[in-house]
Design a protein around this motif. Sequence first.
Motif, PDB file in Angstrom:
ATOM      1  N   GLY A 130       0.848  -1.184   0.000  1.00 16.93           N
ATOM      2  CA  GLY A 130       0.000   0.000   0.000  1.00 16.93           C
ATOM      3  C   GLY A 130       0.884   1.235   0.000  1.00 16.93           C
ATOM      4  N   PHE A 131       0.272   2.382  -0.227  1.00 16.12           N
ATOM      5  CA  PHE A 131       1.075   3.609  -0.270  1.00 16.12           C
ATOM      6  C   PHE A 131       0.757   4.527   0.904  1.00 16.12           C
ATOM      7  CE2 PHE A 131       0.264   2.185  -4.657  1.00 16.12           C
ATOM      8  CZ  PHE A 131       1.569   1.918  -5.049  1.00 16.12           C
ATOM      9  N   LEU A 132      -0.071   4.041   1.824  1.00 16.50           N
ATOM     10  CA  LEU A 132      -0.536   4.917   2.894  1.00 16.50           C
ATOM     11  C   LEU A 132       0.634   5.535   3.674  1.00 16.50           C
ATOM     12  CD1 LEU A 132      -3.444   5.573   3.339  1.00 16.50           C
ATOM     13  CD2 LEU A 132      -3.498   3.991   5.270  1.00 16.50           C
ATOM     14  N   HIS A 133       0.559   6.867   3.834  1.00 19.92           N
ATOM     15  CA  HIS A 133       1.565   7.643   4.569  1.00 19.92           C
ATOM     16  C   HIS A 133       2.968   7.574   3.971  1.00 19.92           C
ATOM     17  CE1 HIS A 133      -1.706   7.995   7.202  1.00 19.92           C
ATOM     18  NE2 HIS A 133      -1.613   6.779   7.727  1.00 19.92           N
ATOM     19  N   ALA A 134       3.090   7.080   2.740  1.00 12.27           N
ATOM     20  CA  ALA A 134       4.421   7.061   2.126  1.00 12.27           C
ATOM     21  C   ALA A 134       4.807   8.502   1.767  1.00 12.27           C
ATOM     22  CB  ALA A 134       4.400   6.210   0.868  1.00 12.27           C
ATOM     23  N   SER A 135       6.089   8.816   1.881  1.00 12.21           N
ATOM     24  CA  SER A 135       6.511  10.190   1.572  1.00 12.21           C
ATOM     25  C   SER A 135       6.672  10.354   0.058  1.00 12.21           C
ATOM     26  CB  SER A 135       7.849  10.479   2.242  1.00 12.21           C
ATOM     27  OG  SER A 135       8.836   9.686   1.619  1.00 12.21           O
ATOM     28  N   ALA A 136       6.676  11.617  -0.369  1.00  9.71           N
ATOM     29  CA  ALA A 136       6.838  11.909  -1.798  1.00  9.71           C
ATOM     30  C   ALA A 136       8.157  11.327  -2.290  1.00  9.71           C
ATOM     31  CB  ALA A 136       6.813  13.416  -2.015  1.00  9.71           C
ATOM     32  N   HIS A 137       9.165  11.431  -1.451  1.00 11.13           N
ATOM     33  CA  HIS A 137      10.482  10.942  -1.820  1.00 11.13           C
ATOM     34  C   HIS A 137      10.441   9.423  -2.055  1.00 11.13           C
ATOM     35  CE1 HIS A 137      14.792  10.625  -2.024  1.00 11.13           C
ATOM     36  NE2 HIS A 137      14.736   9.654  -1.131  1.00 11.13           N
TER      37      HIS A 137
END
Length: 454
Positions: A130-137
């Motif tokens: 999942g991508f939840l709370h992943a940073s832009a970087h």
Amino acid sequence: MSTQFSTSSEQWSSSWAFMMAAAGAAVGLGNIWKFPYITGMNGGGAFVLMYLICVLILGVPLLMAEIAIGRLARKNPAGSIAYLAHQEKRSRAWGLIGFWIISAGFLILTYYSVIAGWALAYEVLAVREGFLHASAHHIDELFTSLLAHPAQLILWHSLIMIATTLVVARGVQKGIEKTVMILFPAMVILLVLIAAYSLQTPFFIHGLTFLFHPHFEKLSAHNLLVALGHAFFTLSIATGSIMMYGAYLPKHISVAKTSLFIAAADTFVALIAGLAIYPLVFAHGLQPAAGPGLIFKTLPLAFSAMEHGNLLAILFFAMLVFAAFTSTISLLEPTVAWLIETCAWSRWQAALVSGSVAWALGLLTVFSFNIAKTTTILGLTFFAAIDYLTSNIMLPLGGLLIALFAAWIIKTSVMRTGLNIRQKYGFYLWLWTSRIIVPIAILFVMINVLGLGA
Ligand code: PHE
């Protein structure tokens, strides 16, 4: 070539199956991946307007011509065109047009499968992490790292090519039809869910303005060619797919209505995709001109900040894979039918050989994102060169030749039967659009670009 023309014995089980298959061929990465990024790179509104005009004025008559040619002759595109030319006592060399378009479709497949592989990789990523709370970087890194590793790209590309080959090898009804009848409706449902979500985001209006507010000063001859090429690409025109699917068609269907349906479904999906994606691009301060990575970078970022982001990501990439897969099938089928009818191969043999060749050529695209990143042809990487050659040269020229063949070479009475148009005016509208407007418009755009040396 012998004087014998072998005819395909395959047929759709209903006209509904044909509609799903043809719409499935048309709706794909072109609508959801390519349309947003090329619109971004070509300045937005004015480009979209040109693309819509091309779909309506050039795309619809060409879709009609392709379906009619396929249905009249019931063969692979090269066989169909050669057969109809032969009926008119013309040279069979006209069949080369069919060969040209089959080659265009096959070349597209080689890179299309790699990009479909990105979608599959992201689906797996969405399910596993999942991508939840992943940073832009982090999200940027994910994409960069996927492209940097040939082994990974090859894995995903191989899975797509294997699945495509297996479906096509099973035949029209048992393979293609069964697959599209499930995947196409599933894709539409998923898309509607996602679009409904995007409509509520605060940046919706920014997206709307970007897509529909034309800045004509941003329009150049080159943009026009890209809009024209994309209209053909997204409708699957001049690639053999639609003509091939038309060859498996039962007699009674209305070609005009079907073509309008395909064009409308395709345009609708492209605009919905744009409307779903641009608000997110602007909401996160990203660049619409980010290139082929646009949706892979923007969407995960958006999903990372959304309440149901993980679920939406799973739905979105599933939808993208389904949409791409109903297109890869249609891209392989014309070559397979050509091999079956020309070389008398079995369907399995034809599918395995052409699937393997497409897979191998796909490696050029794989490497153009990593080890062969700096190897260029006329300043373009392999991927960009194949894309440019097919979309901006092969498809427009193929479309031009199809229009000339259908409207000038085939007798009008034959074409009228093929198109199944009862009203005289409707037929003449098609005829004169295809005779005059389509060829002149394509030539005008192509010459303009050459003239400017772009
Ligand atoms: N029309 C498909 C899309 O927009 C791509 C495609 C091109 C499929 C040509 C078949 C033939 O993604």
